[in-house]
Design an enzyme around this catalytic site. Structure first.
Site, PDB file in Angstrom:
ATOM      1  N   ILE A 174       0.927  -1.109   0.069  1.00  0.00           N
ATOM      2  CA  ILE A 174       0.083   0.066  -0.071  1.00  0.00           C
ATOM      3  C   ILE A 174       0.959   1.247  -0.133  1.00  0.00           C
ATOM      4  O   ILE A 174       0.645   2.126  -0.796  1.00  0.00           O
ATOM      5  CB  ILE A 174      -0.954  -0.009   1.272  1.00  0.00           C
ATOM      6  CG1 ILE A 174      -1.992  -1.225   1.013  1.00  0.00           C
ATOM      7  CG2 ILE A 174      -1.774   1.332   1.376  1.00  0.00           C
ATOM      8  CD1 ILE A 174      -2.772  -1.471   2.332  1.00  0.00           C
ATOM      9  N   ASP A 194      11.153   2.923   6.258  1.00  0.00           N
ATOM     10  CA  ASP A 194      10.854   1.358   6.438  1.00  0.00           C
ATOM     11  C   ASP A 194      12.300   0.743   6.970  1.00  0.00           C
ATOM     12  O   ASP A 194      13.273   1.132   6.447  1.00  0.00           O
ATOM     13  CB  ASP A 194      10.445   0.838   5.045  1.00  0.00           C
ATOM     14  CG  ASP A 194       9.537  -0.405   5.211  1.00  0.00           C
ATOM     15  OD1 ASP A 194       8.467  -0.489   4.713  1.00  0.00           O
ATOM     16  OD2 ASP A 194      10.270  -1.472   5.430  1.00  0.00           O
ATOM     17  N   PRO A 226       1.957  -1.665   9.490  1.00  0.00           N
ATOM     18  CA  PRO A 226       1.017  -2.584  10.422  1.00  0.00           C
ATOM     19  C   PRO A 226       1.141  -2.358  12.008  1.00  0.00           C
ATOM     20  O   PRO A 226       2.068  -1.507  12.334  1.00  0.00           O
ATOM     21  CB  PRO A 226       1.539  -3.999   9.982  1.00  0.00           C
ATOM     22  CG  PRO A 226       2.887  -3.788   9.776  1.00  0.00           C
ATOM     23  CD  PRO A 226       2.928  -2.696   8.818  1.00  0.00           C
ATOM     24  N   THR A 252      -4.402   5.455   7.265  1.00  0.00           N
ATOM     25  CA  THR A 252      -5.494   4.529   6.662  1.00  0.00           C
ATOM     26  C   THR A 252      -4.958   3.283   7.059  1.00  0.00           C
ATOM     27  O   THR A 252      -5.353   2.353   6.443  1.00  0.00           O
ATOM     28  CB  THR A 252      -5.519   4.642   4.913  1.00  0.00           C
ATOM     29  OG1 THR A 252      -4.157   4.750   4.540  1.00  0.00           O
ATOM     30  CG2 THR A 252      -6.259   6.074   4.773  1.00  0.00           C
ATOM     31  N   SER A 253      -4.078   3.054   7.969  1.00  0.00           N
ATOM     32  CA  SER A 253      -3.621   1.761   8.295  1.00  0.00           C
ATOM     33  C   SER A 253      -4.316   0.953   9.705  1.00  0.00           C
ATOM     34  O   SER A 253      -5.278   0.434   9.490  1.00  0.00           O
ATOM     35  CB  SER A 253      -2.061   1.844   8.506  1.00  0.00           C
ATOM     36  OG  SER A 253      -1.379   0.587   8.622  1.00  0.00           O
ATOM     37  N   ARG A 254      -3.835   1.714  10.714  1.00  0.00           N
ATOM     38  CA  ARG A 254      -4.511   0.991  12.045  1.00  0.00           C
ATOM     39  C   ARG A 254      -4.571   2.288  12.829  1.00  0.00           C
ATOM     40  O   ARG A 254      -3.551   2.832  12.911  1.00  0.00           O
ATOM     41  CB  ARG A 254      -3.576  -0.116  12.639  1.00  0.00           C
ATOM     42  CG  ARG A 254      -3.802  -1.322  11.916  1.00  0.00           C
ATOM     43  CD  ARG A 254      -5.254  -2.061  12.092  1.00  0.00           C
ATOM     44  NE  ARG A 254      -5.462  -3.191  11.484  1.00  0.00           N
ATOM     45  CZ  ARG A 254      -6.115  -3.384  10.074  1.00  0.00           C
ATOM     46  NH1 ARG A 254      -6.196  -2.417   9.577  1.00  0.00           N
ATOM     47  NH2 ARG A 254      -6.246  -4.540   9.711  1.00  0.00           N
ATOM     48  N   ASP A 278      -8.938   7.307   8.671  1.00  0.00           N
ATOM     49  CA  ASP A 278      -9.830   6.311   8.244  1.00  0.00           C
ATOM     50  C   ASP A 278      -9.909   5.097   9.436  1.00  0.00           C
ATOM     51  O   ASP A 278     -10.890   4.289   9.222  1.00  0.00           O
ATOM     52  CB  ASP A 278      -9.662   5.514   6.953  1.00  0.00           C
ATOM     53  CG  ASP A 278     -10.974   4.659   6.336  1.00  0.00           C
ATOM     54  OD1 ASP A 278     -11.736   5.027   6.530  1.00  0.00           O
ATOM     55  OD2 ASP A 278     -10.429   3.424   6.134  1.00  0.00           O
ATOM     56  N   GLU A 283     -11.718   2.399  17.951  1.00  0.00           N
ATOM     57  CA  GLU A 283     -12.716   2.169  16.860  1.00  0.00           C
ATOM     58  C   GLU A 283     -13.753   1.189  17.112  1.00  0.00           C
ATOM     59  O   GLU A 283     -14.981   1.416  16.514  1.00  0.00           O
ATOM     60  CB  GLU A 283     -12.240   2.273  15.562  1.00  0.00           C
ATOM     61  CG  GLU A 283     -11.531   0.938  15.078  1.00  0.00           C
ATOM     62  CD  GLU A 283     -11.157   0.908  13.422  1.00  0.00           C
ATOM     63  OE1 GLU A 283     -11.197   0.071  12.901  1.00  0.00           O
ATOM     64  OE2 GLU A 283     -10.155   1.635  13.288  1.00  0.00           O
ATOM     65  N   HIS A 315     -13.439   3.389   8.514  1.00  0.00           N
ATOM     66  CA  HIS A 315     -12.657   2.080   8.214  1.00  0.00           C
ATOM     67  C   HIS A 315     -13.165   1.785   6.777  1.00  0.00           C
ATOM     68  O   HIS A 315     -13.548   0.754   6.600  1.00  0.00           O
ATOM     69  CB  HIS A 315     -12.697   1.219   9.223  1.00  0.00           C
ATOM     70  CG  HIS A 315     -11.451   0.285   9.254  1.00  0.00           C
ATOM     71  ND1 HIS A 315     -10.539  -0.058  10.206  1.00  0.00           N
ATOM     72  CD2 HIS A 315     -10.796  -0.126   8.181  1.00  0.00           C
ATOM     73  CE1 HIS A 315      -9.963  -0.778  10.062  1.00  0.00           C
ATOM     74  NE2 HIS A 315      -9.738  -0.814   8.717  1.00  0.00           N
TER      75      HIS A 315
END
Length: 354
Positions: A174, A194, A226, A252-254, A278, A283, A315
């Site tokens: 992603i 990364d 992640p 938009t991940s976690r 998101d 949540e 989400h």
């Protein structure tokens, strides 16, 4: 002379189809996932329930070989023990992340955990860019004004993405696609963080830097890692203190990548100029439900929703036709592979998790 009749191969007894219980069913699952399961293992072997998995709903799984879960189902050690006692042997995740599953406990109990590692990286990446554009250009505010016949553009000033420093945290599937899309805007620098730098990103012009340097230099930060112990609250008070005033953060991940209290403080201090998520770290109490007639008890979440420069969606970044079809197809294949004893990359191995 009569020839002996050729030997016939032994007749294989038909393989017993596993029984699968699907938790947290949504309408879109009825359109994509359920028909796939029916066609593969038979409608009689599939049961669906709209309630999420928790210690209070494990009794529903008695007599089932597998349970199929989504992102906010609770699958900790206590729940897994109850599932194993009910006869469950397989945990099917219809998503990529597995932070809601105690993978080590599952392995100890002899339960196989299988996921959908890449249902549609394009869907999430495109949504992340959509959130960025909406935040930067205040499209949501313009939409609401025009619906009320207010055509004033006062207060809708944004800024060009072109020429800005764009930071990508996590360059997996992603993150790579997001970087490729945003690179088309012509950033002054495209920087990434990364632990395992990708050669194709370097070839595209991405400069890998330390996490701290990315936080210091980026005008726009997009999160694509992640949720692991090493990434929990990666956006915290110390990280925000490094950032440029006016930084825009997209997640938009976690949800738990962002420490909510720190984000609120960063917004109050005018360090964070825009926040679009998101996901949200707590949540599970709200997302995928209609809570419009309820008083929200989560004070921090309520506070976030009051800021004019914060956008939160429920989400939905994954929610495209293509992604839903891939989720259904991969889940069906995961069942077949488990039944056939096939080892695949979709198996979640024991490791550090939350």
């Amino acid at each position: 002379q009569a020839h002996p009749a050729p030997k016939q191969p032994p007749v294989k007894s038909p393989q017993k189809m596993p029984k699968v219980l699907v938790y947290s069913l949504e309408k879109y699952d009825e359109k994509y996932l359920v028909p796939g399961l029916h066609a593969s293992i038979g409608a009689d072997n599939v049961r669906t329930v709209r309630v999420p998995l928790s210690k209070d709903t494990t009794d529903l799984a008695k007599g089932y070989d597998a349970v199929c879960l989504f992102v906010n189902d609770v699958c900790n050690a206590e729940v897994l023990k109850l599932l194993a006692e009910s006869g469950v042997k397989l945990i099917l995740l219809r998503n990529a992340g597995f932070n809601n599953v105690d993978v080590n406990a599952a392995a100890t109990l002899g339960l196989s955990v299988r996921r959908v590692p890449a249902y549609s990286p394009n869907a999430v990446a495109e949504f992340a860019v959509g959130l960025l554009l909406t935040t930067v250009r205040k499209i949501n505010k313009a939409y609401n004004r025009v619906r009320e016949h207010n055509f004033s553009i006062s207060g809708l000033e944004g800024f060009d993405i072109h020429g800005k420093v764009i930071g990508i945290v996590g360059t997996g599937n992603i993150g790579k696609i997001t970087a490729k899309i945003l690179n088309g805007f012509g950033p002054s620098r495209l920087i990434g963080y990364d632990e395992y730098p990708a050669e194709d990103m370097k070839a595209m012009g991405m400069e890998y830097v330390t996490r701290e340097e990315l936080f210091r230099e980026a005008d726009i930060i997009s999160m694509h890692v992640p949720l692991l112990p090493s990434t929990y609250h990666i956006i915290n008070k110390a990280a925000i203190a490094l950032m440029k005033p006016g930084v825009v953060i997209i997640n938009t991940s976690r949800g738990a990548l962002v420490e909510t209290a720190a984000a609120v403080e960063g917004l109050d201090q005018r360090i964070i100029g825009g926040l679009a998520m998101d996901v949200y770290e707590n949540e599970s109490s709200y997302f995928f439900k209609d809570c419009s007639d309820q008083i929200m008890d989560d004070v921090a979440f309520s506070r976030l929703l009051t800021y004019p420069n914060v956008i939160i969606t429920g989400h939905q970044a994954f929610l495209t036709r293509e992604a839903l079809q891939t989720i259904a197809t991969t889940t069906v294949q995961n069942i077949k592979d488990f039944t056939d004893g096939v080892d695949t990359p979709n198996i979640v191995k024991p490791q550090g998790h939350i």
